[in-house]
Design an enzyme around this catalytic site. Structure first.
Site, PDB file in Angstrom:
ATOM      1  N   SER A   1       0.840  -1.186   0.000  1.00  0.00           N
ATOM      2  CA  SER A   1       0.000   0.000   0.000  1.00  0.00           C
ATOM      3  C   SER A   1       0.886   1.251   0.000  1.00  0.00           C
ATOM      4  CB  SER A   1      -0.959  -0.058   1.198  1.00  0.00           C
ATOM      5  OG  SER A   1      -1.938   0.953   1.130  1.00  0.00           O
TER       6      SER A   1
ATOM      7  N   ARG B   1     -13.165   6.600   8.750  1.00  0.00           N
ATOM      8  CA  ARG B   1     -12.634   5.235   8.721  1.00  0.00           C
ATOM      9  C   ARG B   1     -13.682   4.257   8.186  1.00  0.00           C
ATOM     10  NH1 ARG B   1      -7.853   2.504   8.326  1.00  0.00           N
ATOM     11  NH2 ARG B   1      -7.946   0.509   9.419  1.00  0.00           N
TER      12      ARG B   1
ATOM     13  N   ASP C   1      -9.007  -5.400  -5.830  1.00  0.00           N
ATOM     14  CA  ASP C   1      -8.526  -4.146  -5.244  1.00  0.00           C
ATOM     15  C   ASP C   1      -9.070  -2.966  -6.038  1.00  0.00           C
ATOM     16  OD1 ASP C   1      -7.149  -1.997  -4.163  1.00  0.00           O
ATOM     17  OD2 ASP C   1      -5.195  -2.977  -4.213  1.00  0.00           O
TER      18      ASP C   1
ATOM     19  N   HIS D   1      -8.266  -4.363  -1.393  1.00  0.00           N
ATOM     20  CA  HIS D   1      -6.963  -3.778  -1.073  1.00  0.00           C
ATOM     21  C   HIS D   1      -6.351  -4.423   0.166  1.00  0.00           C
ATOM     22  CE1 HIS D   1      -3.923  -0.648  -1.382  1.00  0.00           C
ATOM     23  NE2 HIS D   1      -4.073  -0.382  -0.098  1.00  0.00           N
ATOM     24  N   ASP D   2      -7.173  -4.850   1.096  1.00  0.00           N
ATOM     25  CA  ASP D   2      -6.675  -5.457   2.332  1.00  0.00           C
ATOM     26  C   ASP D   2      -6.156  -6.876   2.144  1.00  0.00           C
ATOM     27  OD1 ASP D   2      -6.960  -3.293   3.962  1.00  0.00           O
ATOM     28  OD2 ASP D   2      -8.665  -4.049   5.095  1.00  0.00           O
TER      29      ASP D   2
END
Length: 344
Positions: free
Chosen positions: A147, A208, A289, A319-320
């Site tokens: 990332s 978040r 992603d 993405h994680d």
């Protein structure tokens, strides 16, 4: 800020044989003061870099950096039972602490650099390069970045080519995708609105929550949160809300809003010319992603100045996936580092 003394730790003789053959694992966790010239400043500044350097003494060093919420504690150690990538960075792991030594830092923010308004990926790279010199490492065997860490890895290789042998970059490219920038811009706007209205914690939690919808893949959300809503406290409550609210609360407990604003912006300021990067590179991308599309990694692979391969790992985690798919990523990392012994 006064420098944090470095602590050198030797693990006891009860360690497995591989560690004893490496003359026991050791750990330094401290602070070193280095000098860099910030991209958005005009003069050199002294900065305290908080770092972890652990593994087999005298083994080749590997830099490991994660996303903006990651810290230097990449693995478990004497004073901590866990690390953010401990399934991969461990004795006998894909990044084997009995064979290599891992270096990681806490990300810098503008307040660390004095009178600057913003911090760049190049600033983080400059601090790492100065730390490599300060610790007497000279040249790192590899820079493994995920990332934001992948962005800093590219900046490191572009500006300090003599200090890195190879790159392994997961879910990160030479520039941010405009749609991802748009999503982060809205998150930053929410936080600024919260600061201005005196509701900072609520705003940071909400930002978040929005970020979590971009980190994870559609398939995972579909699988986990397909059931219908329930009436609770006078309104319909959807299953995904509990997950998002929990993620928001946890983030507020451990993250500062100004730090979030600075590092989120730093992602969107990132822009490295791939042609400047000559180090052999392994790219890792995930089809799910939505922040770093595979198309951007194909372009990066094509334009890099050195040899480059792209590993595509299927995952529902978006993405994680670089955090979640440790079993799939382990052989990729092992292969990329398979000549680690040869650098001794």
């Amino acid at each position: 800020m006064s420098a944090e003394p470095a602590t050198v730790i030797s693990f006891p003789d009860t360690a497995p044989a591989a560690a004893r053959r490496a003359n026991d694992l050791s750990e330094q966790r401290g602070t070193r003061r280095v000098s860099i010239t910030p991209k958005y400043g005009s003069d050199p500044v002294e900065v305290d870099v908080r770092y972890l350097w652990c593994g087999a003494p005298h083994a080749p060093t590997i830099v490991v950096q994660g996303g903006i919420s990651a810290d230097r504690d990449v693995c478990a150690g004497r004073d901590r039972a866990t690390g953010w990538w401990q399934e991969l960075v461990a004795e006998g792991g894909a990044i084997d602490l009995a064979e290599c030594r891992v270096l990681s830092i806490d990300w810098l923010v503008p307040a660390d650099l004095g009178d600057v308004s913003s911090i760049s990926s190049e600033d983080q790279a400059a601090a790492l390069a100065a730390l490599v010199d300060e610790l007497g490492i000279g040249r790192v065997h590899a820079f493994i970045g995920s990332s934001y860490g992948a962005m800093v890895g590219l900046a490191f290789a572009a500006a300090h080519p003599a200090k890195v042998k190879s790159l392994v970059l997961l879910a990160g490219a030479h520039r941010p995708h405009p749609l991802a920038t748009a999503q982060r811009s809205v998150q930053r706007g929410i936080v600024r609105l919260g600061i201005g209205s005196g509701r900072t914690d609520e705003a940071l939690a909400l930002a978040r929550q929005l970020a979590m919808t971009t980190y994870r893949g559609s398939e995972e959300f579909s699988r986990r949160f397909a059931s219908g809503p329930e009436l609770r406290d006078g309104r319909f409550h959807f299953p995904v809300e509990d997950y998002l609210e929990h993620a928001g609360r946890r983030f507020v407990e451990r993250f500062d809003p100004e730090r979030f604003l600075a590092l989120s912006e730093s992602i969107d300021l990132h822009d490295i010319q791939p042609e400047r990067v000559a180090a052999p590179t392994v790219l890792v991308g995930f089809p799910s992603d939505r922040l770093v599309p595979l198309a951007d990694l194909f372009e990066l692979q094509r334009r890099l100045g050195g040899t480059a391969t792209l590993e595509v790992v299927d995952s529902p985690y978006g993405h994680d996936a670089f955090l979640k798919e440790t079993v799939q990523l382990a052989p990729v990392l092992r292969h990329a580092l398979n000549d680690c012994r040869g650098d001794r």
